[in-house]
Design an enzyme around this catalytic site. Structure first.
Site, PDB file in Angstrom:
ATOM      1  N   CYS A  66      33.009  39.838  42.712  1.00 16.45           N
ATOM      2  CA  CYS A  66      33.922  41.247  42.568  1.00 16.45           C
ATOM      3  C   CYS A  66      33.576  41.846  44.012  1.00 16.45           C
ATOM      4  O   CYS A  66      32.454  42.248  44.003  1.00 16.45           O
ATOM      5  CB  CYS A  66      33.566  41.919  41.310  1.00 16.45           C
ATOM      6  SG  CYS A  66      34.461  43.584  41.266  1.00 16.45           S
ATOM      7  N   ARG A  69      33.080  46.605  43.594  1.00 11.48           N
ATOM      8  CA  ARG A  69      31.858  47.101  42.391  1.00 11.48           C
ATOM      9  C   ARG A  69      31.536  48.459  42.864  1.00 11.48           C
ATOM     10  O   ARG A  69      30.787  49.163  41.847  1.00 11.48           O
ATOM     11  CB  ARG A  69      30.833  46.094  42.371  1.00 11.48           C
ATOM     12  CG  ARG A  69      31.329  44.968  41.900  1.00 11.48           C
ATOM     13  CD  ARG A  69      29.997  43.922  41.868  1.00 11.48           C
ATOM     14  NE  ARG A  69      29.968  42.912  42.696  1.00 11.48           N
ATOM     15  CZ  ARG A  69      28.960  42.172  43.213  1.00 11.48           C
ATOM     16  NH1 ARG A  69      27.859  42.126  42.599  1.00 11.48           N
ATOM     17  NH2 ARG A  69      29.137  41.438  44.286  1.00 11.48           N
ATOM     18  N   TRP A 239      42.244  47.839  39.411  1.00  7.67           N
ATOM     19  CA  TRP A 239      43.727  47.648  40.067  1.00  7.67           C
ATOM     20  C   TRP A 239      43.474  46.278  41.019  1.00  7.67           C
ATOM     21  O   TRP A 239      42.422  45.707  41.090  1.00  7.67           O
ATOM     22  CB  TRP A 239      43.782  49.034  40.836  1.00  7.67           C
ATOM     23  CG  TRP A 239      42.628  49.500  41.775  1.00  7.67           C
ATOM     24  CD1 TRP A 239      42.292  48.979  42.817  1.00  7.67           C
ATOM     25  CD2 TRP A 239      41.651  50.658  41.353  1.00  7.67           C
ATOM     26  NE1 TRP A 239      41.336  49.700  43.236  1.00  7.67           N
ATOM     27  CE2 TRP A 239      40.974  50.593  42.661  1.00  7.67           C
ATOM     28  CE3 TRP A 239      41.561  51.575  40.186  1.00  7.67           C
ATOM     29  CZ2 TRP A 239      40.089  51.790  42.627  1.00  7.67           C
ATOM     30  CZ3 TRP A 239      40.511  52.480  40.374  1.00  7.67           C
ATOM     31  CH2 TRP A 239      39.724  52.472  41.524  1.00  7.67           C
ATOM     32  N   GLU A 244      45.653  39.502  46.513  1.00 11.58           N
ATOM     33  CA  GLU A 244      45.818  38.839  45.238  1.00 11.58           C
ATOM     34  C   GLU A 244      47.280  38.244  44.833  1.00 11.58           C
ATOM     35  O   GLU A 244      47.491  37.515  44.327  1.00 11.58           O
ATOM     36  CB  GLU A 244      45.066  39.471  43.934  1.00 11.58           C
ATOM     37  CG  GLU A 244      43.751  39.760  44.071  1.00 11.58           C
ATOM     38  CD  GLU A 244      43.126  40.508  42.869  1.00 11.58           C
ATOM     39  OE1 GLU A 244      42.843  39.824  42.030  1.00 11.58           O
ATOM     40  OE2 GLU A 244      43.090  41.936  43.000  1.00 11.58           O
TER      41      GLU A 244
HETATM   42  C1  HEM Z   1      38.677  48.602  40.404  1.00 23.76           C
HETATM   43  C2  HEM Z   1      39.147  47.824  41.116  1.00 23.76           C
HETATM   44  C3  HEM Z   1      38.862  46.523  41.226  1.00 23.76           C
HETATM   45  C4  HEM Z   1      39.210  45.809  42.289  1.00 23.76           C
HETATM   46  C5  HEM Z   1      39.947  45.978  43.613  1.00 23.76           C
HETATM   47  C6  HEM Z   1      38.447  44.255  41.975  1.00 23.76           C
HETATM   48  C7  HEM Z   1      38.642  43.401  42.684  1.00 23.76           C
HETATM   49  C8  HEM Z   1      38.363  41.928  42.380  1.00 23.76           C
HETATM   50  C9  HEM Z   1      38.977  40.679  43.217  1.00 23.76           C
HETATM   51  C10 HEM Z   1      39.849  40.604  44.350  1.00 23.76           C
HETATM   52  C11 HEM Z   1      38.307  39.707  42.436  1.00 23.76           C
HETATM   53  C12 HEM Z   1      38.576  38.222  42.838  1.00 23.76           C
HETATM   54  C13 HEM Z   1      39.853  37.612  42.264  1.00 23.76           C
HETATM   55  C14 HEM Z   1      40.209  36.386  42.541  1.00 23.76           C
HETATM   56  O1  HEM Z   1      40.046  36.090  43.764  1.00 23.76           O
HETATM   57  O2  HEM Z   1      41.231  35.833  41.802  1.00 23.76           O
HETATM   58  C15 HEM Z   1      37.364  40.384  41.560  1.00 23.76           C
HETATM   59  C16 HEM Z   1      36.613  39.361  40.736  1.00 23.76           C
HETATM   60  C17 HEM Z   1      35.846  39.868  39.657  1.00 23.76           C
HETATM   61  N1  HEM Z   1      35.966  41.258  39.338  1.00 23.76           N
HETATM   62 FE1  HEM Z   1      36.527  42.791  40.122  1.00 23.76          FE
HETATM   63  N2  HEM Z   1      37.834  44.360  40.853  1.00 23.76           N
HETATM   64  C18 HEM Z   1      38.009  45.534  40.371  1.00 23.76           C
HETATM   65  C19 HEM Z   1      37.347  46.014  39.029  1.00 23.76           C
HETATM   66  C20 HEM Z   1      36.640  45.331  38.413  1.00 23.76           C
HETATM   67  C21 HEM Z   1      36.090  45.756  37.011  1.00 23.76           C
HETATM   68  C22 HEM Z   1      36.583  47.245  36.340  1.00 23.76           C
HETATM   69  C23 HEM Z   1      35.517  44.764  36.391  1.00 23.76           C
HETATM   70  C24 HEM Z   1      34.974  44.548  35.062  1.00 23.76           C
HETATM   71  C25 HEM Z   1      34.381  45.725  34.341  1.00 23.76           C
HETATM   72  C26 HEM Z   1      35.462  43.304  37.291  1.00 23.76           C
HETATM   73  C27 HEM Z   1      34.970  42.240  37.348  1.00 23.76           C
HETATM   74  C28 HEM Z   1      35.245  41.212  38.070  1.00 23.76           C
HETATM   75  C29 HEM Z   1      35.009  39.782  37.503  1.00 23.76           C
HETATM   76  C30 HEM Z   1      33.833  39.419  36.424  1.00 23.76           C
HETATM   77  C31 HEM Z   1      35.416  39.148  38.632  1.00 23.76           C
HETATM   78  C32 HEM Z   1      35.059  37.520  38.761  1.00 23.76           C
HETATM   79  C33 HEM Z   1      36.130  36.877  37.810  1.00 23.76           C
HETATM   80  C34 HEM Z   1      35.949  35.509  37.616  1.00 23.76           C
HETATM   81  O3  HEM Z   1      34.736  34.985  37.840  1.00 23.76           O
HETATM   82  O4  HEM Z   1      36.816  34.565  37.431  1.00 23.76           O
HETATM   83  N3  HEM Z   1      36.373  44.009  38.512  1.00 23.76           N
HETATM   84  N4  HEM Z   1      37.527  41.519  41.519  1.00 23.76           N
HETATM   85  N1  LIG Z   2      41.975  43.042  40.568  1.00 24.82           N
HETATM   86  C1  LIG Z   2      41.398  42.107  39.616  1.00 24.82           C
HETATM   87  N2  LIG Z   2      41.440  40.917  39.966  1.00 24.82           N
HETATM   88  C2  LIG Z   2      40.669  39.775  39.243  1.00 24.82           C
HETATM   89  C3  LIG Z   2      39.465  39.858  38.952  1.00 24.82           C
HETATM   90  C4  LIG Z   2      38.964  38.849  38.124  1.00 24.82           C
HETATM   91  C5  LIG Z   2      39.496  37.716  38.288  1.00 24.82           C
HETATM   92  C6  LIG Z   2      40.764  37.737  38.341  1.00 24.82           C
HETATM   93  C7  LIG Z   2      41.654  36.461  38.436  1.00 24.82           C
HETATM   94  O1  LIG Z   2      40.780  35.341  38.659  1.00 24.82           O
HETATM   95  C8  LIG Z   2      41.517  34.169  38.402  1.00 24.82           C
HETATM   96  C9  LIG Z   2      40.530  32.752  38.497  1.00 24.82           C
HETATM   97  C10 LIG Z   2      40.381  32.544  39.920  1.00 24.82           C
HETATM   98  N3  LIG Z   2      41.607  33.456  40.591  1.00 24.82           N
HETATM   99  C11 LIG Z   2      42.431  33.825  39.754  1.00 24.82           C
HETATM  100  C12 LIG Z   2      41.536  38.667  39.045  1.00 24.82           C
HETATM  101  C13 LIG Z   2      40.845  42.592  38.627  1.00 24.82           C
HETATM  102  C14 LIG Z   2      41.117  42.178  37.226  1.00 24.82           C
HETATM  103  C15 LIG Z   2      40.118  43.045  36.145  1.00 24.82           C
HETATM  104  C16 LIG Z   2      39.309  44.026  36.684  1.00 24.82           C
HETATM  105  S1  LIG Z   2      39.807  43.778  38.209  1.00 24.82           S
END
Ligand code: HEM
Ligand SMILES: N/C(=N/c1cccc(CO[C@@H]2CCNC2)c1)c1cccs1
Length: 364
Positions: A66, A69, A239, A244
């Site tokens: 993420c 964070r 958000w 994405e």
């Molecule tokens: C507040 C704005 C946030 C933004 C802009 C953001 C952005 C992102 C992005 C761009 C990814 C990669 C997703 C992808 O490539 O498909 C990601 C992954 C992730 N985010 Fe964040 N995030 C945010 C908040 C959060 C929150 C609130 C949580 C949990 C409470 C969180 C937990 C995670 C997790 C667990 C992943 C990895 C998911 C996986 O392994 O499939 N994020 N985030």
């Molecule tokens: N912006 C985000 N993006 C993502 C965060 C976590 C996972 C994903 C989707 O992941 C899928 C698996 C690999 N790419 C698509 C998107 C958030 C979702 C929930 C909180 S922030």
């Protein structure tokens, strides 16, 4: 026996971490002893409301993939551990979307439903996200909508979902498996799903593509694991980062595959990759996404801003003496990577706990 010892160990490890970070939380030794006794008596234990809330925030802070964070402390936690039936879960998921959407000023929210317990698995939400677009497969295997969701679309149609109206952006129903019954589907009220129509900042031809996307990304298929306790249904949202939607969801060839369409609409020379038409189309789609969300007053971040925020987060955590684990291949945005600061460094790959984990795929 082995997993009871493992649970005891993980519980104690979490409680020590929790008490170190939450000074006012009382005497750790007393809490650890009480939890140990509860595990010995029942095979599990119940988190206090504050252990749950802080544990969920720690799990976000420990999400190595993420980039968002920096604001981990601002997570709003909806404690619904007493909810395990499908109907109430669906209703609470709708309430979650409303609270998160907040008229466009999106707020990071998590709703935590009942945990797994010995002999009593917790409930599950089968959708990857609370809002997903259907992928209808025709006889020839062609998909209308989002191919990523073709499996779920077929499955929920088998459960009796009538589908429709058959656009590229039909919102799927929630598929919820209460902790004691078979999966059931629940349509989402239209006014709970905030969507943004996509327009280009300068080129009017883009709007005629009729593209749109939903504003709130809410992951609903991961387990929240705190101190050895797994919460299998704990949907969380933040958000979007524009890339994405603009670089992956609308552009990947196994998703909406729109690069050729957008390039043609913008009059680009697609005869050879060497004109970099794909790169130019990617930038224009991403500009349209950011412009459209801004115009609609829906929170979205761009990959340059988010890169700066993540580097600030690394500094802040170092200042607190905490290591930050990160996965370069997920942190670096899918366009213009080297134009962002997160590209030009490596990361500690330590995985701290609590954390979010993918459900072990029975199919895998
Ligand atoms: C507040 C704005 C946030 C933004 C802009 C953001 C952005 C992102 C992005 C761009 C990814 C990669 C997703 C992808 O490539 O498909 C990601 C992954 C992730 N985010 Fe964040 N995030 C945010 C908040 C959060 C929150 C609130 C949580 C949990 C409470 C969180 C937990 C995670 C997790 C667990 C992943 C990895 C998911 C996986 O392994 O499939 N994020 N985030
Ligand atoms: N912006 C985000 N993006 C993502 C965060 C976590 C996972 C994903 C989707 O992941 C899928 C698996 C690999 N790419 C698509 C998107 C958030 C979702 C929930 C909180 S922030």
């Amino acid at each position: 026996a082995a997993d009871i010892a493992q649970l005891r160990k993980e519980a104690e490890e979490f409680l020590r971490l929790y008490h170190r970070e939450e000074r006012g939380a009382g005497d750790p030794a007393a809490r650890i002893a009480a939890v140990r006794a509860e595990i010995d008596a029942t095979g599990t234990y119940r988190h206090t409301a504050d252990e749950l809330a802080h544990g969920a925030r720690m799990a976000w802070r420990n999400s190595n993939r993420c980039i968002g964070r920096l604001y981990w402390r601002s997570l709003r936690v909806r404690d619904r551990r007493d909810v395990r039936d499908a109907d109430t879960i669906a209703a609470e998921a709708v309430a979650h979307l409303r609270e998160a959407t907040n008229g466009g000023r999106i707020r990071p929210v998590i709703t935590v439903f009942a945990p797994d317990a010995p002999g009593c698995p917790g409930p599950r939400i089968w959708n990857e996200q609370l809002v997903r677009y259907a992928g209808y497969t025709d006889g020839a295997g062609r998909v209308t909508g989002d191919p990523r969701n073709a499996g779920l679309t077929a499955y929920v149609t088998g459960l009796g979902w009538p589908g429709g109206p058959g656009t590229q952006f039909d919102v799927l129903p929630l598929v919820v498996q209460g902790s004691d019954d078979k999966p059931r589907w629940f349509g989402l009220p239209d006014d709970a799903v905030h969507e943004v129509p996509l327009h280009h900042p300068e080129d009017d031809r883009f709007a005629s593509l009729g593209l749109r996307w939903h504003a709130v990304p809410a992951i609903s298929n991961m387990c929240l694991e705190i101190g050895g306790i797994c919460y299998p249904a704990a949907p969380f949202n933040g958000w979007y980062m524009g890339t994405e939607i603009g670089a992956r969801n609308l552009a990947d060839t196994d998703r909406y595959d729109l690069l050729p369409v957008v390039a043609a609409r913008l009059g680009l020379d697609t005869s050879t990759d060497r004109t970099l038409w794909k790169d130019r189309a990617l930038v224009e789609i991403n500009r349209a996404v950011l412009h459209s969300f801004d115009r609609a007053g829906a929170t979205i971040t761009d990959h340059h801003t988010e890169s700066r925020r993540f580097l600030a987060h690394l500094e802040q955590e170092a200042g607190r003496g905490r290591r930050v684990g990160a996965d370069w291949s997920w942190i670096v945005p899918p366009i213009s990577g080297s134009a962002t600061g997160v590209f030009h460094r490596t990361y500690d790959t330590v995985q701290a706990h609590p954390l979010f984990v993918h459900h072990p795929d029975a199919l895998a």
